[in-house]
Design a protein around this motif. Structure first.
Motif, PDB file in Angstrom:
ATOM      1  N   THR B  11     -10.520   1.398   2.614  1.00 18.99           N
ATOM      2  CA  THR B  11     -10.179   2.593   1.844  1.00 18.99           C
ATOM      3  C   THR B  11      -9.286   2.292   0.647  1.00 18.99           C
ATOM      4  OG1 THR B  11     -10.393   3.998   3.783  1.00 18.99           O
ATOM      5  CG2 THR B  11      -8.988   4.818   2.014  1.00 18.99           C
ATOM      6  N   LYS B  14     -11.188   1.758  -2.520  1.00 15.54           N
ATOM      7  CA  LYS B  14     -12.353   2.595  -2.819  1.00 15.54           C
ATOM      8  C   LYS B  14     -12.208   3.323  -4.153  1.00 15.54           C
ATOM      9  CE  LYS B  14     -14.248   3.058   1.801  1.00 15.54           C
ATOM     10  NZ  LYS B  14     -14.343   3.935   2.989  1.00 15.54           N
ATOM     11  N   ASP B  15     -13.340   3.382  -4.858  1.00 15.65           N
ATOM     12  CA  ASP B  15     -13.400   4.052  -6.149  1.00 15.65           C
ATOM     13  C   ASP B  15     -14.563   5.032  -6.123  1.00 15.65           C
ATOM     14  OD1 ASP B  15     -12.860   4.756  -8.719  1.00 15.65           O
ATOM     15  OD2 ASP B  15     -13.380   2.827  -9.600  1.00 15.65           O
ATOM     16  N   TYR B  16     -14.551   5.959  -7.070  1.00 15.66           N
ATOM     17  CA  TYR B  16     -15.647   6.912  -7.106  1.00 15.66           C
ATOM     18  C   TYR B  16     -16.831   6.278  -7.814  1.00 15.66           C
ATOM     19  CZ  TYR B  16     -17.848  11.393  -6.839  1.00 15.66           C
ATOM     20  OH  TYR B  16     -18.707  12.402  -6.519  1.00 15.66           O
ATOM     21  N   TYR B  23     -23.112  10.066  -3.382  1.00 12.84           N
ATOM     22  CA  TYR B  23     -22.129  10.810  -2.599  1.00 12.84           C
ATOM     23  C   TYR B  23     -20.923   9.931  -2.230  1.00 12.84           C
ATOM     24  CZ  TYR B  23     -25.165  14.832  -1.754  1.00 12.84           C
ATOM     25  OH  TYR B  23     -25.920  15.949  -1.883  1.00 12.84           O
ATOM     26  N   ALA B  24     -21.205   8.733  -1.740  1.00 16.33           N
ATOM     27  CA  ALA B  24     -20.164   7.933  -1.094  1.00 16.33           C
ATOM     28  C   ALA B  24     -19.326   7.159  -2.112  1.00 16.33           C
ATOM     29  CB  ALA B  24     -20.799   6.971  -0.106  1.00 16.33           C
ATOM     30  N   PHE B  25     -18.268   6.564  -1.598  1.00 16.43           N
ATOM     31  CA  PHE B  25     -17.407   5.697  -2.388  1.00 16.43           C
ATOM     32  C   PHE B  25     -18.029   4.318  -2.572  1.00 16.43           C
ATOM     33  CE2 PHE B  25     -13.948   8.509  -1.066  1.00 16.43           C
ATOM     34  CZ  PHE B  25     -13.230   8.544  -2.234  1.00 16.43           C
ATOM     35  N   ASP B  54     -16.224  -1.943   3.810  1.00 15.77           N
ATOM     36  CA  ASP B  54     -15.593  -1.030   4.740  1.00 15.77           C
ATOM     37  C   ASP B  54     -15.364  -1.812   6.036  1.00 15.77           C
ATOM     38  OD1 ASP B  54     -15.468   2.274   4.999  1.00 15.77           O
ATOM     39  OD2 ASP B  54     -15.524   1.164   6.872  1.00 15.77           O
ATOM     40  N   MET B  56     -15.627  -1.137   9.050  1.00 16.08           N
ATOM     41  CA  MET B  56     -16.675  -0.937  10.063  1.00 16.08           C
ATOM     42  C   MET B  56     -17.811  -1.953   9.892  1.00 16.08           C
ATOM     43  SD  MET B  56     -15.536   1.542  11.889  1.00 16.08           S
ATOM     44  CE  MET B  56     -16.902   2.233  12.838  1.00 16.08           C
ATOM     45  N   ASP B  57     -17.963  -2.475   8.705  1.00 17.37           N
ATOM     46  CA  ASP B  57     -19.068  -3.397   8.405  1.00 17.37           C
ATOM     47  C   ASP B  57     -18.660  -4.863   8.471  1.00 17.37           C
ATOM     48  OD1 ASP B  57     -20.541  -1.079   7.879  1.00 17.37           O
ATOM     49  OD2 ASP B  57     -19.965  -1.092   5.760  1.00 17.37           O
ATOM     50  N   ASP B  85      -9.984   1.025  10.091  1.00 17.35           N
ATOM     51  CA  ASP B  85     -10.683   1.193  11.376  1.00 17.35           C
ATOM     52  C   ASP B  85     -10.710  -0.074  12.223  1.00 17.35           C
ATOM     53  OD1 ASP B  85     -11.306   3.946  11.226  1.00 17.35           O
ATOM     54  OD2 ASP B  85     -12.939   3.517   9.833  1.00 17.35           O
ATOM     55  N   THR B 109      -5.599   6.688   1.990  1.00 20.48           N
ATOM     56  CA  THR B 109      -6.103   7.331   0.770  1.00 20.48           C
ATOM     57  C   THR B 109      -6.195   6.252  -0.315  1.00 20.48           C
ATOM     58  OG1 THR B 109      -4.948   9.356   1.437  1.00 20.48           O
ATOM     59  CG2 THR B 109      -5.680   9.249  -0.841  1.00 20.48           C
ATOM     60  N   ARG B 152      -3.946   2.751  17.526  1.00 21.04           N
ATOM     61  CA  ARG B 152      -4.134   3.965  16.726  1.00 21.04           C
ATOM     62  C   ARG B 152      -3.934   5.184  17.619  1.00 21.04           C
ATOM     63  NH1 ARG B 152      -7.582   3.147  12.284  1.00 21.04           N
ATOM     64  NH2 ARG B 152      -6.929   5.179  11.545  1.00 21.04           N
ATOM     65  N   GLY B 157      -4.933   9.342  14.042  1.00 21.36           N
ATOM     66  CA  GLY B 157      -5.358   8.102  13.380  1.00 21.36           C
ATOM     67  C   GLY B 157      -4.192   7.237  12.940  1.00 21.36           C
TER      68      GLY B 157
ATOM     69  N   TYR D  16     -10.543  12.719  -0.456  1.00 25.00           N
ATOM     70  CA  TYR D  16     -10.852  11.696   0.523  1.00 25.00           C
ATOM     71  C   TYR D  16     -10.711  12.282   1.912  1.00 25.00           C
ATOM     72  CZ  TYR D  16     -11.667   7.076   2.208  1.00 25.00           C
ATOM     73  OH  TYR D  16     -12.241   5.994   2.815  1.00 25.00           O
ATOM     74  N   MET D  20     -10.900   9.745  10.785  1.00 22.93           N
ATOM     75  CA  MET D  20     -11.206   8.324  10.942  1.00 22.93           C
ATOM     76  C   MET D  20     -12.715   8.098  10.819  1.00 22.93           C
ATOM     77  SD  MET D  20      -8.713   7.684  14.200  1.00 22.93           S
ATOM     78  CE  MET D  20      -9.015   5.934  14.484  1.00 22.93           C
ATOM     79  N   PHE D 113      -8.106  11.851  -8.634  1.00 22.73           N
ATOM     80  CA  PHE D 113      -7.967  10.474  -9.116  1.00 22.73           C
ATOM     81  C   PHE D 113      -7.029  10.425 -10.324  1.00 22.73           C
ATOM     82  CE2 PHE D 113     -11.251   7.534  -7.338  1.00 22.73           C
ATOM     83  CZ  PHE D 113     -11.702   8.370  -6.340  1.00 22.73           C
TER      84      PHE D 113
END
Lengths: 166, 166, 166, 166
Positions: B11, B14-16, B23-25, B54, B56-57, B85, B109, B152, B157, D16, D20, D113
């Motif tokens: 996170t 992350k950028d737009y 949709y996603a970052f 991320d 998760m990956d 995560d 954030t 956590r 979280g 954002y 989680m 942002f």
């Protein structure tokens, strides 16, 4: 863990004046409040607004007030936000307090600026206060200094170690 | 003092997305670079962009890469920015490294948000790495945890101590 | 469409001084540059840094310089960023220019602050200059005023219409 | 002057996610509220949160709702914040409304942002709505377009005039 934050003023808390025909900054609400709220901390804290002064204007009486509030605090972990110009002076003044962990920090650019170092510096103070023993410390420019091992670089204004080995 | 910063993604970075209909970052340049530049640090540093994922990956192979770069680094102080995560997983994976001080941090954030916790968290990691001994640590939510003393909170979280006494 | 942006200084361009023991702001690079870059504009533009003064310090000679650069500009659409205190004075001074569209704007809070009105105000100036005919205008507080139909509210400092019907 | 702001969602309002294991953005409070508060406007306004959707998800029924609220509004000046992907579609859908001035705007980067175009774009919409006559307009990329004179550039995504002469 509980941290007491004490506002004394300085650049970190400076805001742009709302009145007309005003050149200088004015010292506003404690920046530490905004910063800690952004963090959603896993520690308890309290914020006391003691002084709203540029550190050049802090008197001996003011320093005694700071010492008193530290001595009487319930919490043994205290972070003082302070103007950079006299931060080392105040740290030395507080060094007689032996049963507290006190960390002074501040900022070169006010917290209200997009490019401020305030969040980082308060973060560094909190990171340090998790760990360091009793004593008085300064965290600026990403370093944690004992109160008697720090000086300002005369050209850059940066806080550096009094010996160059660290 | 010299710190090696290793970007793995998460996170904090992350950028737009700039493309249409997205949709996603997307994960961008290491946020640590922007943060450290704002601070004008009194320490040396290097920033390596190892992964932009991320957490998760992050695969086992990725974790081995992180371990390798830590083991081979000149610097014995290493800050890894990482997705929240799987931060604890990676910290555990690195815990075999005995001769380095490694601090993992990240953000809830992204650094590019006005209300980000990224600057504070990297500040806390830097504050801690000034002081803590060899080992693997996590600094999140204003706390410095050993890799095996953190969990956590399932509802919020937040990173909290595995025992509630601290 | 091509817009010429002229920097004269004022709050919009104020930055925090980098030197030690400094209280006041200093006027920095033209904020319009940062703002327009964020927008990725569908128009051509040029930015000229003419003056870096608080508007209280703008002299008659300065105003003549501003008038000259406007008169000689290739572009017939000109946005002048200006301190708020003397913005109306300069607008009146320029009102003799009949073959240009000139919009003056500025900010109550510097562009470098997270809560600045600078982006909005420059946006309003650009929105207006797409449409309005030749003449001299001020866009502040979300209003587009002709140079001779605007005053400051003495208490709030807001730019308001000289008649209360609008 | 009174302006009604209608939130429909889109990038401008994206925040954002706080949960989680979440990748995507979520649409939050109307950004227009934050933006207008920073400005201290010399006009009256009301903000209505009608929809919180990415514009790709806006249905015909949603568009009818937007049309209805515009038709029934007391104010004859209406600014609609909207996702960029379908902004032109919605503008065309509203073009039958003859007795209102409606300006659609949005952002390529969310208002939250630090490098957002949101404040500028809302500023441009407000600047335009001060002046333009009845009809439906789009203000994006610093341009004010009639609803039927604007297209997206297929490569850059920028809003540009359907003819290249403007």
């Amino acid at each position: 863990m509980k941290i007491l934050f004490i506002q004394t003023g300085g650049t970190i808390d400076k805001d742009y004046p709302k009145q007309m025909k005003n050149y200088a900054f004015e010292i506003s609400e404690p920046a530490a409040k905004q910063i800690i709220e952004r963090v959603n901390p896993s520690f308890e804290y309290e914020i006391v607004s003691l002084l709203r002064k540029d550190s050049m204007d802090i008197t001996k009486k003011d320093k005694r007030k700071i010492l008193e509030i530290c001595a009487e605090a319930d919490s043994d972990k205290i972070i003082i936000t302070h103007g950079t110009d006299k931060m080392i002076d105040t740290a030395k003044f507080l060094s007689g307090l032996k049963n507290k962990t006190i960390v002074l920090t501040g900022a070169f650019t006010p917290e209200k600026f997009t490019n401020s170092d305030a969040d980082f510096n308060v973060g560094a103070a909190v990171g340090a206060i998790n760990i360091v023993g009793k004593g008085v410390y300064i965290t600026m420019n990403g370093r944690v200094f004992k109160y008697d091992e720090v000086k300002r670089d005369k050209i850059t204004g940066k806080f550096v170690s009094i010996n160059n080995f660290k």
